[in-house]
Write a protein that holds these residues in place. Structure first.
Motif, PDB file in Angstrom:
ATOM      1  N   PHE A  54       3.195  17.556  -1.614  1.00 47.69           N
ATOM      2  CA  PHE A  54       1.764  17.805  -1.817  1.00 47.69           C
ATOM      3  C   PHE A  54       1.099  16.589  -2.450  1.00 47.69           C
ATOM      4  N   GLY A  55       1.766  16.010  -3.439  1.00 45.17           N
ATOM      5  CA  GLY A  55       1.222  14.822  -4.088  1.00 45.17           C
ATOM      6  C   GLY A  55       1.060  13.689  -3.095  1.00 45.17           C
ATOM      7  N   PHE A  56       2.073  13.514  -2.276  1.00 46.08           N
ATOM      8  CA  PHE A  56       2.045  12.420  -1.309  1.00 46.08           C
ATOM      9  C   PHE A  56       0.931  12.625  -0.286  1.00 46.08           C
ATOM     10  N   LEU A  57       0.812  13.866   0.193  1.00 41.47           N
ATOM     11  CA  LEU A  57      -0.244  14.128   1.178  1.00 41.47           C
ATOM     12  C   LEU A  57      -1.615  13.837   0.574  1.00 41.47           C
ATOM     13  N   GLU A  58      -1.798  14.201  -0.684  1.00 42.59           N
ATOM     14  CA  GLU A  58      -3.083  13.918  -1.332  1.00 42.59           C
ATOM     15  C   GLU A  58      -3.260  12.421  -1.505  1.00 42.59           C
ATOM     16  N   ALA A  59      -2.166  11.777  -1.893  1.00 44.10           N
ATOM     17  CA  ALA A  59      -2.263  10.342  -2.142  1.00 44.10           C
ATOM     18  C   ALA A  59      -2.624   9.609  -0.863  1.00 44.10           C
ATOM     19  N   ILE A  60      -1.962   9.940   0.226  1.00 46.26           N
ATOM     20  CA  ILE A  60      -2.322   9.186   1.437  1.00 46.26           C
ATOM     21  C   ILE A  60      -3.649   9.664   1.983  1.00 46.26           C
ATOM     22  N   ALA A  61      -3.991  10.912   1.754  1.00 43.38           N
ATOM     23  CA  ALA A  61      -5.321  11.333   2.195  1.00 43.38           C
ATOM     24  C   ALA A  61      -6.370  10.470   1.502  1.00 43.38           C
ATOM     25  N   ALA A  62      -6.160  10.238   0.196  1.00 43.31           N
ATOM     26  CA  ALA A  62      -7.107   9.400  -0.538  1.00 43.31           C
ATOM     27  C   ALA A  62      -7.143   7.996   0.043  1.00 43.31           C
ATOM     28  N   ARG A  63      -5.991   7.539   0.488  1.00 37.09           N
ATOM     29  CA  ARG A  63      -5.906   6.160   0.957  1.00 37.09           C
ATOM     30  C   ARG A  63      -6.286   5.984   2.415  1.00 37.09           C
ATOM     31  N   LEU A  64      -6.289   7.056   3.155  1.00 42.22           N
ATOM     32  CA  LEU A  64      -6.629   6.933   4.579  1.00 42.22           C
ATOM     33  C   LEU A  64      -8.125   7.052   4.828  1.00 42.22           C
ATOM     34  N   GLN A  92       0.829  -1.207   0.000  1.00 45.93           N
ATOM     35  CA  GLN A  92       0.000   0.000   0.000  1.00 45.93           C
ATOM     36  C   GLN A  92       0.859   1.251   0.000  1.00 45.93           C
ATOM     37  N   PHE A  93       1.935   1.168   0.747  1.00 47.90           N
ATOM     38  CA  PHE A  93       2.824   2.322   0.810  1.00 47.90           C
ATOM     39  C   PHE A  93       3.441   2.583  -0.566  1.00 47.90           C
ATOM     40  N   VAL A  94       3.883   1.506  -1.183  1.00 49.90           N
ATOM     41  CA  VAL A  94       4.496   1.646  -2.507  1.00 49.90           C
ATOM     42  C   VAL A  94       3.487   2.207  -3.495  1.00 49.90           C
ATOM     43  N   LEU A  95       2.245   1.707  -3.377  1.00 48.62           N
ATOM     44  CA  LEU A  95       1.216   2.211  -4.296  1.00 48.62           C
ATOM     45  C   LEU A  95       0.934   3.687  -4.041  1.00 48.62           C
ATOM     46  N   ALA A  96       1.045   4.074  -2.790  1.00 47.76           N
ATOM     47  CA  ALA A  96       0.840   5.490  -2.478  1.00 47.76           C
ATOM     48  C   ALA A  96       1.950   6.331  -3.121  1.00 47.76           C
ATOM     49  N   LEU A  97       3.152   5.766  -3.132  1.00 49.58           N
ATOM     50  CA  LEU A  97       4.252   6.482  -3.793  1.00 49.58           C
ATOM     51  C   LEU A  97       3.959   6.639  -5.276  1.00 49.58           C
ATOM     52  N   ASP A  98       3.449   5.556  -5.854  1.00 49.83           N
ATOM     53  CA  ASP A  98       3.100   5.580  -7.269  1.00 49.83           C
ATOM     54  C   ASP A  98       2.075   6.694  -7.520  1.00 49.83           C
ATOM     55  N   ALA A  99       1.063   6.734  -6.657  1.00 47.77           N
ATOM     56  CA  ALA A  99       0.025   7.768  -6.797  1.00 47.77           C
ATOM     57  C   ALA A  99       0.635   9.146  -6.619  1.00 47.77           C
ATOM     58  N   THR A 100       1.591   9.239  -5.694  1.00 43.12           N
ATOM     59  CA  THR A 100       2.258  10.513  -5.454  1.00 43.12           C
ATOM     60  C   THR A 100       2.827  11.060  -6.750  1.00 43.12           C
ATOM     61  N   ILE A 101       3.475  10.175  -7.487  1.00 42.99           N
ATOM     62  CA  ILE A 101       4.101  10.636  -8.729  1.00 42.99           C
ATOM     63  C   ILE A 101       3.046  11.122  -9.701  1.00 42.99           C
ATOM     64  N   ARG A 102       1.953  10.378  -9.812  1.00 46.33           N
ATOM     65  CA  ARG A 102       0.898  10.805 -10.741  1.00 46.33           C
ATOM     66  C   ARG A 102       0.294  12.141 -10.323  1.00 46.33           C
ATOM     67  N   MET A 103       0.068  12.295  -9.014  1.00 43.85           N
ATOM     68  CA  MET A 103      -0.565  13.524  -8.541  1.00 43.85           C
ATOM     69  C   MET A 103       0.380  14.718  -8.648  1.00 43.85           C
ATOM     70  N   SER A 104       1.668  14.426  -8.509  1.00 39.46           N
ATOM     71  CA  SER A 104       2.627  15.534  -8.485  1.00 39.46           C
ATOM     72  C   SER A 104       2.959  16.059  -9.864  1.00 39.46           C
ATOM     73  N   THR A 105       2.803  15.225 -10.869  1.00 38.27           N
ATOM     74  CA  THR A 105       3.291  15.613 -12.197  1.00 38.27           C
ATOM     75  C   THR A 105       2.804  16.992 -12.658  1.00 38.27           C
TER      76      THR A 105
END
Ligand code: ATP
Ligand code: ATP
Ligand code: MG
Ligand code: MG
Lengths: 520, 312, 369, 329
Positions: free
Chosen positions: D270-280, D8-21
């Motif tokens: 910012f991307g990471f915070l959004e990504a984990i917010a989505a996941r939490l 899940q953590f790794v997937l959140a990182l993946d999402a981070t990259i997508r959100m940050s782009t």
């Protein structure tokens, strides 16, 4: 009135480095330059003097392509040139050291020097090539600077050296310097003049603007005088005297010395005891001021001499309550200011101490405010009590107008923006404000920096008059002349500590100079 | 009476929001096509305009004014009281009372229940998702009905729920919608239902990109990504709009609250060519069974708004 | 070179030319979609000023812009870029609402209004002070913190309005209505007491408060010692320290005033019209306030004029949308964008031209020298 | 359980990259513009315009590439408008930015409606009309490595592989930005012009032209951000679809002190915070239990404020920022 002078060397084969005919420039209603004719011989050091606002900076800005002349012709080495931009001027071989340095403060020396003349797209390559060339230039003219230092860490003297190096690097063989010595210490000035002489020897033509006649006499070959936007005289240095130049400039004889007369000091009003200050945020926690002790009496002027950057500015800020001491104490009346019980500028004010800060642009004035508003900076309470107090416009204006009258500020217009006054007049505004508070102690930093001789005379007289009325004055200045002219006692600072206090009658330029250099 | 002058006031989403307002617009269009009567329109852009628009419509001679969405409740209750001779109708409001006002309430929970049943059957992982726009009661109502439907099939199923955000842009953020969907898919969901306006397009697209299924909302969204939209929860606001104007035209207008649920055909699930291949017979029969259970009263889907809680 | 223009040209003619230029470009767009630009213009103007109740709406919107514009301007004088007007207005509305909801069963309506009004200011100020404090004491950039505080305020609103503050038995995220009379009087009612009948509009006493706020801000900035120090802080912190003030303190005070002004916007929307707290009642007025302040050169009179312009655009724009099937609210938005562009960002575009025309006119009338 | 959490953590990182782009593109654009002394709050509007242009062109021509080029062109055009107002006519930079943002909101929907009659949206784009994720080779090879294989494999396959070309371009943009700013002559002049334009002017370099170049580059980068939203990460244009990302990018730029790498980190944060917010949201956390949705949604903003107040020093903007350059004082 136009005056031209004969080609000095008398030969027609060597053209003038610069030759101006009928140059005009107006800003709105102000005619800054009117029908200017000027010839500058190749290889000369040519001085230009004039009161504040006479149009000197405007003229050289035109030469450097920064402003465009409204009319007139400009010849450089005999060739007529249209100087549309600074790039044109640089191409014509003109370099300029501006009064307010044109350096990017966050850049290194090297970056600043090559800016605009990098040679290649890759910075690394540009740097390499520049280092080689700069090494040669430095060797040739004796201009040593650390190329990798950041400009904002540099003292002004070194910054100026960078400016000169920058101009030379760009291939200048005519160098314009606008009030280069205004911010320099005497030592730095001497070094600058050594450099200028070396440049002259190498065939560089130099145009020098200054307010200091001593400098004109020391280094120039010719001198031109401006007044009210016009060129009013050209003189061969060897044919003139400072007195004559001063009179042409101001339009009346100027007394440069003999203002001083013996003081009648009274009781001690301020006592500093082992005062010390450490740098706050510096990693090496260096000491800025250490173990300064003195007693200041009412009715005397204590001059503080020193090469700039030796703690005088900080001492002044300590006394003014802007900084808190790290050790020691300041005693004013019953109040002991210490590290534990620091003061504040407002408290200092309430103790009847006034402060003329060193930097009138950043601190002493608010440049975008009208003169009337700047005239009450720190004293708004006089006009408006309480934080929400009413600031009466009329009262502000009258207050300002009357002070302007007393201090001969020109133009005497309270509604004019502070930035639009010349340096001398800005200085008079600050002095008027602080002196009119009738303080018992007056702290003065660099009273006459960048100010013309007429105004200097006036300011000096005012300071002596204050003293005679019983005010205790601390005068910090990097101008040794000024210190020697005005002070009753002189404290010399070196590396943050006092080298001792010298009585006026024992002081002379040589002995003080040695103390300033740290030689006891 | 043929002298009717109808007017409609869309809400902030705009008439082309691809869901709720657009549904109303479909109904309006149908009415115009059939009767040739032009309908005056306005799309509000701020809070004050609702009341203003309603007044302007009346001033300009509207005989029947349709307000779209619960946000117009306050405005319509004021303006309808001031203009007793004009007819009014509002969608998604059921708590007002005026002799010249008709109100439509939809049982979104029932429709959501149906698609929940479909989702549960279509899911291989027993994990499904829901993406809402903003955390407000109406959206919770969708979510709760959906959870009920899912759990009625697989009691142990996981339903992941996400809301998009607190600002109005929550309804127009497909990138965030897609991301929320992917996070649910990453956690195992393979069917995701949305009630998030423009944000939902991101939901559908993210599901399609990952080879999973999405469920559309309000209007029929099956055609947006054929093969990836399992079905859509239809909220027949078009019917409400059409009916309102038709009744007014034919002199059949009645005030009061009209509740449109499964029984009235007000909410439904969408079955067409686009999703024919996805809806297996098993799914079809299960959904139909659920529908008849609701009709017979055997199943009563919980309405979140009745007590602000969801028992599933 | 730099002929000084008479004041009437500078503040009268030039803005007029700018607006005309904006209308010219907008007119082209309208012509392109096949409508008559002059007809559209006439609807815009009539819709903003002439139709029944139109002027009331225009002034009503202008009221919002005056408050948010003044908020931005006050902060600007201290060189603080307060982007947080939106959030500060929301929280101001929240405070106002909380007080009203709490007190309206207990106290007479008029008294509730008198207590709720300062509550809007205090809450708005509070929401401005936090970023101010962070800037002054921690050096956190005020632009970021105010942006973040907008989001936080929005979340807070959703949480409260869809949660504990939601009216029972309601489905939209809003509070119950305040008790009757907990409102600011509307102009049409006030005027009807005097026997004058005007069309209904949401224009209410907030407009008067907004005008008072204009005067108050003008006095504050240019006629008080505090204003003097605020302006000085905006120009040179060093000089302010030298003059014996604490820039940190001034920054915090300035943000409190700025936030309080933004909070006042809630009066107009909530006490003036809605009589309950609703989600998103700020509708972006806080952001538009930035443009209003900058177009008004941060001076209350300029802000008043810019607010009137924006109010007219909002109201007349809606009327355009009403009147023409082909003109949508997005097109109205575009026209607004053009006007901001021409009369705000490109404000100096015609200066050189006008100057040239003016000086040739002068020299022609003077005759050859 | 641990493996699941790790995944899940790794997937959140993946999402981070997508959100940050998109944030990275915009923030780099902001760096160029603001380093040259021009405040650019029109990042939002330019991104919206280019998202629209990309989606429309992709829908009309069927080529994502044409969409990208169109996006860049339209974004540069509006950058030039910004430059025309703020550089040539010395207009207020913030007002100009706001005007462009408002224009963009109106223009996109109006034109979109005229072309597609879908209420300002563009048609849903098929896979062939978008930039699709690129799977990198060697996933199996890495996954089969002993010991570190599985965990490394997850990172490689999820976080590093599987992104579309624009994601790669965004990271490349950071490197290029850093290189151009600090290693080239152009960058030297650009930084100088934002710090002390007089110095550049007296060096014989045109201040206006330098600033124009900077805003043009900002336009190109914004164009990519918009295209990413509508034809790479997303599949079509929706009104107002940028949803405030331009402002967040601006915040990231200030947060990172106008320096490429710290700004990149701020975008990722910012991307990471959004990504984990989505996941939490709605997840049962140990100890805390379920966290309320509202709290989660507000988390990124609150954390930003806390970080800003606690850890990041004073942001020092380029000194000449926001001030039109005029020779006269
Ligand atoms: N940028 C400007 N805009 C308008 N007027 C100007 C400008 N620069 C200079 N002036 C006018 O030109 C006159 C000459 O100014 P200038 O700076 O050349 O004086 P100066 O001789 O260099 O004075 P100082 O000795 O104080 O440096 C001033 O009195 C002022 O009125
Ligand atoms: N924008 C302007 N308009 C009119 N006059 C100006 C303007 N800018 C400067 N001046 C004038 O130019 C002259 C020189 O200004 P400047 O700031 O160079 O003074 P200065 O004596 O050199 O001061 P300092 O030495 O402190 O820098 C002054 O007389 C001032 O009034
Ligand atoms: Mg000068
Ligand atoms: Mg000077």
């Amino acid at each position: 009135m136009t005056v031209t002078h004969k080609q000095a060397k008398g030969s027609d084969t060597v053209p003038f480095a610069i030759s101006l005919r009928g140059v005009e420039k107006t800003f709105g209603a102000v005619c800054a330059n009117h029908n200017i004719d000027l010839d500058i011989c190749t290889g000369d050091i040519h001085g230009i003097i004039g009161e504040n606002g006479a149009g000197k900076s405007t003229l050289v800005s035109i030469l450097y392509g920064f402003y465009r002349a409204d009319a007139g012709t400009i010849r450089v080495f005999g060739k007529e040139r249209t100087l549309r931009s600074t790039a044109d001027a640089i191409a014509a071989g003109i370099g300029m050291v501006h009064q307010h340095f044109m350096l990017v403060p966050t850049f290194t020396v090297l970056e600043n020097i090559i800016l605009g003349h990098e040679g290649t797209e890759s910075l690394a390559k540009g740097f390499e090539a520049a280092r080689v060339e700069l090494a040669q230039l430095a060797a040739r003219y004796g201009l040593d600077v650390d190329l990798d230092a950041v400009i904002e860490d540099f003292p002004v003297g070194l910054q100026q050296r960078v400016e000169i190096l920058k101009a030379l690097y760009r291939g200048a063989n005519i160098l314009i310097l606008d009030e280069p010595t205004g911010v320099l210490t005497p030592q730095e000035t001497d070094q600058l003049f050594d450099i200028l002489r070396a440049l002259k020897e190498q065939g560089v033509t130099i145009l020098l603007i200054t307010h200091k006649l001593r400098e004109i006499m020391a280094i120039t070959d010719h001198v031109s005088v401006m007044r009210g936007g016009e060129m009013v005289a050209h003189k061969r240095r060897s044919d003139t005297t400072p007195e004559e130049l001063a009179e042409i400039m101001v339009g009346r004889p100027v007394r440069t010395d003999g203002i001083w007369h013996p003081p009648s000091p009274a009781q001690v009003v301020l006592r500093a005891d082992n005062l010390g200050l450490n740098a706050e945020i510096s990693a090496d926690s260096s000491v800025l001021v250490s173990e300064i002790s003195f007693a200041l009496k009412a009715g005397e002027i204590l001059g503080v001499a020193g090469v700039s950057g030796n703690g005088q500015s900080e001492l002044l800020e300590l006394l003014a309550g802007i900084r808190a001491p790290s050790s020691g104490s300041i005693q004013i009346g019953e109040r002991h200011i210490t590290a534990e019980m620091p003061s504040s500028p407002s408290e200092i004010k309430s103790l009847s101490i006034a402060h003329v800060p060193e930097d009138r642009h950043l601190t002493g004035l608010i440049l975008s405010f009208s003169a009337a508003e700047s005239m009450v900076l720190g004293y708004e309470e006089k006009i408006a009590g309480g934080m929400a107090g009413w600031l009466d416009r009329e009262q502000l204006g009258e207050h300002c107008a009357s002070l302007m009258r007393d201090f001969d500020v020109r133009p005497p217009d309270p509604s004019l923006k502070s930035s639009l006054f010349s340096g001398g007049n800005q200085q008079k505004i600050v002095l008027a404000r602080e002196m009119s508070a009738a303080p018992s102690i007056l702290l003065v930093g660099q009273a006459t920096r960048g100010v013309d001789i007429g105004a200097i005379e006036f300011i000096h007289k005012q300071l002596i008059a204050m003293r005679d009325k019983g005010c205790a004055i601390i005068l910090v200045s990097v101008e040794l002349d000024e210190i020697l002219t005005l002070s009753d006692r002189i404290m010399v600072m070196n590396n943050g500590s006092s080298m001792g206090i010298v009585e006026r009658k024992e002081a002379d330029a040589r002995s003080i100079g040695l103390l300033m250099a740290g030689v006891r | 009476a043929n002298d009717i002058k109808p007017a409609v006031i869309f809400d902030m989403g705009g008439k082309f929001d691809k869901s709720f307002n657009e549904g109303v617009w479909e109904g309006v269009k149908k009415f115009t096509e059939e009767t040739g009567i032009e309908v005056m329109e306005f799309e509000v852009t701020n809070e004050t305009q609702r009341e203003q628009a309603m007044r302007r419509m009346v001033e300009r001679g509207a005989t029947i004014v349709l307000g779209v969405g619960f946000a117009q409740a306050d405005a319509i209750s004021k303006v309808s009281a001031e203009n007793p001779d004009t007819l009014f109708s509002i969608i998604d409001v059921g708590w007002l009372d005026a002799p010249n006002l008709r109100q439509y309430v939809f049982k979104e929970h029932e429709g959501s229940y149906l698609v929940g049943v479909a989702a549960a059957h279509a899911s291989q992982t027993n994990k499904v998702g829901f993406v809402g726009g903003m955390d407000i009661p109406l959206i919770r109502k969708f979510a709760c009905g959906y959870v009920g439907g899912v759990k009625s099939v697989t009691a142990s199923a996981d339903v992941f729920q996400n809301m998009t955000g607190p600002t109005p842009s929550a309804w127009n953020d497909p990138a965030k919608g897609a991301e929320l969907t992917r996070s649910q898919i990453d956690r195992g969901a393979d069917v995701v239902y949305h009630a998030a306006g423009g944000t939902g397009l991101g939901v559908i697209q993210a599901a399609a990109d990952s080879g999973k299924l999405a469920i559309g909302v309000d209007s029929n969204q099956n055609g947006l990504a054929p093969g990836s939209v399992l079905t859509s929860m239809l909220k027949r606001v078009d019917v409400a709009a059409y009916e309102t104007f038709m009744d007014a035209k034919n002199g059949n207008f009645s005030s009061g609250v009209t509740v449109l649920g499964v029984a009235e055909g007000g909410v439904d699930w969408a079955l067409d060519d686009n999703n024919a291949s996805l809806v297996t017979d098993k799914i079809k029969s299960a959904v139909e069974a659920a529908r008849s259970d609701i009709l017979s009263g055997k199943v009563v889907v919980h309405n979140y708004e009745s007590d602000s809680s969801c028992p599933y | 070179m730099e002929q000084k223009l008479p004041r009437w040209i500078d503040i009268g003619l030039l803005p007029l030319i700018n607006i005309l230029a904006a209308f010219f470009v907008a007119g082209i767009i309208i012509a392109v979609i096949g409508e008559n630009p002059f007809a559209a213009l006439s609807v815009l103007v009539k819709g903003a000023f002439i139709y029944k109740g139109a002027l009331g709406y225009t002034l009503f919107y202008a009221t919002n812009f005056i408050f948010t514009g003044l908020a931005v301007a006050v902060a600007f004088h201290a060189s603080l870029f307060n982007i947080g007007g939106e959030g500060q207005a929301m929280v101001g509305g929240l405070g106002l609402g909380l007080v009203a909801l709490m007190l309206d069963p207990l106290l007479p309506p008029l008294l509730v209004v008198f207590i709720a009004l300062p509550a809007a200011v205090v809450f708005g100020a509070f929401w401005g002070v936090i970023p101010g404090w962070l800037q002054a004491k921690r050096g956190s950039h005020i632009v970021i913190t105010t942006i973040m505080f907008n989001f936080i305020a929005a979340s807070l609103m959703v949480w409260l309005l869809a949660g504990m503050l939601m009216a029972p038995g309601q489905m939209s995220p809003e509070t119950r209505s305040f008790a009757d009379g907990v409102a600011l009087a509307h102009f049409h009612t006030l005027l009807s007491y005097g026997g004058i009948s005007v069309a209904k509009s949401p224009l209410n006493l907030s407009f008067v408060i907004a005008l008072i706020a204009c005067v108050a801000v003008w006095v504050l900035i240019w006629r008080t010692r505090l204003g003097y120090v605020i302006r000085a802080t905006g120009q040179s912190e060093q000089a302010v320290i030298y003059a014996g003030h604490s820039p940190a303190k001034i920054i915090i005070i300035t943000m409190a005033i700025s936030g309080g002004l933004a909070g006042l916007m809630a009066l107009n929307e909530i006490l003036g019209v809605q009589q309950r707290v609703i989600l998103n009642f700020t509708s972006g007025y806080g952001f538009t306030g930035i443009a209003v302040a900058l177009m008004g050169r941060n001076h209350p009179i300029g802000i008043l004029l810019a607010s009137l312009l924006f109010g007219a655009l909002y109201q007349g724009g809606a009327e355009l949308d009403f009147e023409f099937q082909t003109i949508t609210r997005e097109m109205v938005l575009m026209i607004q964008g053009l006007i901001i562009l021409f009369s705000g960002a490109l404000a100096y575009m015609f200066n050189p031209l006008v100057t040239r025309v003016f000086s040739s006119f002068i020299s022609a009338s003077k005759g050859p020298e | 359980m641990m493996a699941e959490l790790w995944l899940q953590f790794v997937l959140a990182l993946d999402a981070t990259i997508r959100m940050s782009t998109p944030l990275i593109f915009c923030a780099m654009a902001g760096i160029f513009s603001e380093r040259s002394g021009i405040i650019d709050i029109s990042l939002e509007g330019k991104m919206l315009l280019s998202a629209f242009a990309a989606a429309s062109l992709a829908a009309l021509t069927g080529s994502a590439m044409i969409g990208l080029v169109g996006a860049i062109i339209i974004s540069v055009l509006f950058s030039l408008l910004h430059g025309f107002a703020c550089i040539t006519h010395k207009g207020n930079q913030v007002v100009s930015g706001l005007a462009i943002n408002i224009l963009a909101s109106g223009l996109t929907v109006t034109i979109g409606f005229a072309i597609f009659s879908q209420g300002g949206q563009t048609p849903f784009l098929g896979r062939e009309q978008r930039f699709m994720p690129l799977e990198l080779p060697f996933i199996e090879v890495i996954e089969s490595l002993p010991i570190i294989g599985p965990s490394l494999g997850v990172i490689y396959s999820e976080v590093i592989s599987g992104h579309n070309i624009l994601v790669w371009l965004a990271f490349l943009a950071v490197i290029v930005t850093g290189y151009v700013l600090f290693r080239t002559t152009f960058g030297l002049r650009l930084r100088a012009v934002g710090e002390k334009p007089e110095a550049v002017d007296t060096a014989g370099v045109s201040v206006s032209w330098m600033r124009y170049k900077a805003v043009i580059i900002a336009g190109i980068l914004c164009g990519m951000a918009g295209a990413y939203l509508s034809v790479a990460h997303g599949g079509g244009f929706v009104r107002e679809m940028t949803a405030g990302k331009g402002y967040i990018a601006l915040a990231a730029m200030i947060f990172g002190n106008w320096r490429p790498v710290p700004v990149l980190l701020a975008c990722l944060m910012f991307g990471f915070l959004e990504a984990i917010a989505a996941r939490l949201q709605g997840v049962d956390l140990p100890v805390i239990g379920q966290v309320s949705t509202d709290l989660i949604l507000v988390l990124p903003y609150v954390l930003t404020v806390i970080l800003l107040a606690g850890f990041v020093g004073k942001a020092v903007p380029p000194r000449a920022i926001g001030v039109p350059y005029a020779k006269e004082r």
